[in-house]
Design a protein around this motif. Structure first.
Motif, PDB file in Angstrom:
ATOM      1  N   ILE A  54       0.875  -1.168   0.000  1.00 47.73           N
ATOM      2  CA  ILE A  54       0.000   0.000   0.000  1.00 47.73           C
ATOM      3  C   ILE A  54       0.914   1.221   0.000  1.00 47.73           C
ATOM      4  N   VAL A  55       0.738   2.074  -0.983  1.00 48.64           N
ATOM      5  CA  VAL A  55       1.582   3.258  -1.118  1.00 48.64           C
ATOM      6  C   VAL A  55       0.931   4.385  -0.320  1.00 48.64           C
ATOM      7  N   ARG A  56       1.530   4.712   0.818  1.00 45.99           N
ATOM      8  CA  ARG A  56       0.967   5.724   1.717  1.00 45.99           C
ATOM      9  C   ARG A  56       1.307   7.148   1.276  1.00 45.99           C
ATOM     10  N   GLN A  57       2.445   7.329   0.623  1.00 48.20           N
ATOM     11  CA  GLN A  57       2.808   8.636   0.074  1.00 48.20           C
ATOM     12  C   GLN A  57       3.541   8.414  -1.241  1.00 48.20           C
ATOM     13  N   GLY A  58       3.252   9.249  -2.221  1.00 50.00           N
ATOM     14  CA  GLY A  58       3.936   9.185  -3.495  1.00 50.00           C
ATOM     15  C   GLY A  58       3.274   8.295  -4.537  1.00 50.00           C
ATOM     16  N   TYR A  59       2.051   7.866  -4.277  1.00 49.49           N
ATOM     17  CA  TYR A  59       1.342   6.969  -5.202  1.00 49.49           C
ATOM     18  C   TYR A  59       1.294   7.545  -6.615  1.00 49.49           C
ATOM     19  N   GLU A  60       1.000   8.829  -6.705  1.00 50.52           N
ATOM     20  CA  GLU A  60       0.822   9.466  -8.014  1.00 50.52           C
ATOM     21  C   GLU A  60       2.126   9.595  -8.796  1.00 50.52           C
ATOM     22  N   THR A  61       3.269   9.371  -8.147  1.00 44.98           N
ATOM     23  CA  THR A  61       4.557   9.484  -8.844  1.00 44.98           C
ATOM     24  C   THR A  61       4.966   8.178  -9.527  1.00 44.98           C
ATOM     25  N   LEU A  62       4.307   7.085  -9.185  1.00 46.46           N
ATOM     26  CA  LEU A  62       4.628   5.787  -9.781  1.00 46.46           C
ATOM     27  C   LEU A  62       3.992   5.669 -11.165  1.00 46.46           C
ATOM     28  N   ASN A  63       4.485   4.718 -11.959  1.00 40.49           N
ATOM     29  CA  ASN A  63       3.860   4.452 -13.249  1.00 40.49           C
ATOM     30  C   ASN A  63       2.405   4.043 -13.033  1.00 40.49           C
ATOM     31  N   GLU A  64       1.590   4.207 -14.030  1.00 41.70           N
ATOM     32  CA  GLU A  64       0.175   3.841 -13.934  1.00 41.70           C
ATOM     33  C   GLU A  64       0.027   2.319 -13.971  1.00 41.70           C
ATOM     34  N   ALA A  65      -0.860   1.795 -13.133  1.00 39.31           N
ATOM     35  CA  ALA A  65      -1.115   0.348 -13.116  1.00 39.31           C
ATOM     36  C   ALA A  65      -1.812  -0.068 -14.403  1.00 39.31           C
ATOM     37  N   GLU A  66      -1.358  -1.180 -14.968  1.00 39.26           N
ATOM     38  CA  GLU A  66      -2.007  -1.716 -16.159  1.00 39.26           C
ATOM     39  C   GLU A  66      -3.176  -2.601 -15.747  1.00 39.26           C
ATOM     40  N   GLU A  67      -4.024  -2.932 -16.696  1.00 36.39           N
ATOM     41  CA  GLU A  67      -5.241  -3.693 -16.417  1.00 36.39           C
ATOM     42  C   GLU A  67      -4.948  -5.038 -15.759  1.00 36.39           C
ATOM     43  N   GLU A  68      -3.907  -5.718 -16.208  1.00 33.87           N
ATOM     44  CA  GLU A  68      -3.549  -7.024 -15.634  1.00 33.87           C
ATOM     45  C   GLU A  68      -3.254  -6.901 -14.130  1.00 33.87           C
ATOM     46  N   GLU A  69      -2.514  -5.868 -13.761  1.00 34.38           N
ATOM     47  CA  GLU A  69      -2.214  -5.645 -12.342  1.00 34.38           C
ATOM     48  C   GLU A  69      -3.486  -5.320 -11.567  1.00 34.38           C
ATOM     49  N   GLU A  70      -4.318  -4.466 -12.110  1.00 30.92           N
ATOM     50  CA  GLU A  70      -5.560  -4.098 -11.433  1.00 30.92           C
ATOM     51  C   GLU A  70      -6.459  -5.309 -11.219  1.00 30.92           C
ATOM     52  N   ASP A  71      -6.524  -6.200 -12.198  1.00 26.96           N
ATOM     53  CA  ASP A  71      -7.331  -7.415 -12.053  1.00 26.96           C
ATOM     54  C   ASP A  71      -6.801  -8.295 -10.928  1.00 26.96           C
TER      55      ASP A  71
END
Length: 112
Positions: A54-71
């Protein structure tokens, strides 16, 4: 070089830690390189949820999650809006703070 602040986890990092890693490195790779032995049952191939953080700070600085990861994240224990698979979360230039969930879903845990 970004810093990853790891909040205390009873097994992997009891005191918490701060580690540096190069931009372009996954959070999972960075943790393992610094002897924080987060589970990664699929060898970082985005096929399980054992490296969930769980990213508590800096989440928006990471690459965007792809659909496979979200699933896959839909199956993770303790899912939160800022959850990521650490093997898929790639660092940019900014610092992040992560929490390793207390439990993981791993039916084939090795080396324990």
């Amino acid at each position: 070089m970004p810093v990853i602040k790891i909040l205390p986890h009873h097994e992997y990092c009891p005191e918490g830690a701060e580690i540096s890693a190069s931009a372009g490195t996954s959070i999972c790779e960075a943790l393992l390189e610094h002897d924080i032995k987060i589970e990664h049952a699929c060898d970082m191939s985005c096929a399980c949820t054992t490296c969930h953080v769980i990213v508590r700070q800096g989440y928006e600085t990471l690459n965007e999650a792809e659909e496979e990861e979200e699933d896959l994240l839909d199956r993770a224990w303790g899912l939160e809006p800022q959850s990521r698979l650490s093997c898929q979360a790639i660092l940019a230039q900014q610092d992040v703070t992560i929490e390793i969930p207390k439990y993981t879903i791993n039916h084939a845990r090795e080396n324990h």
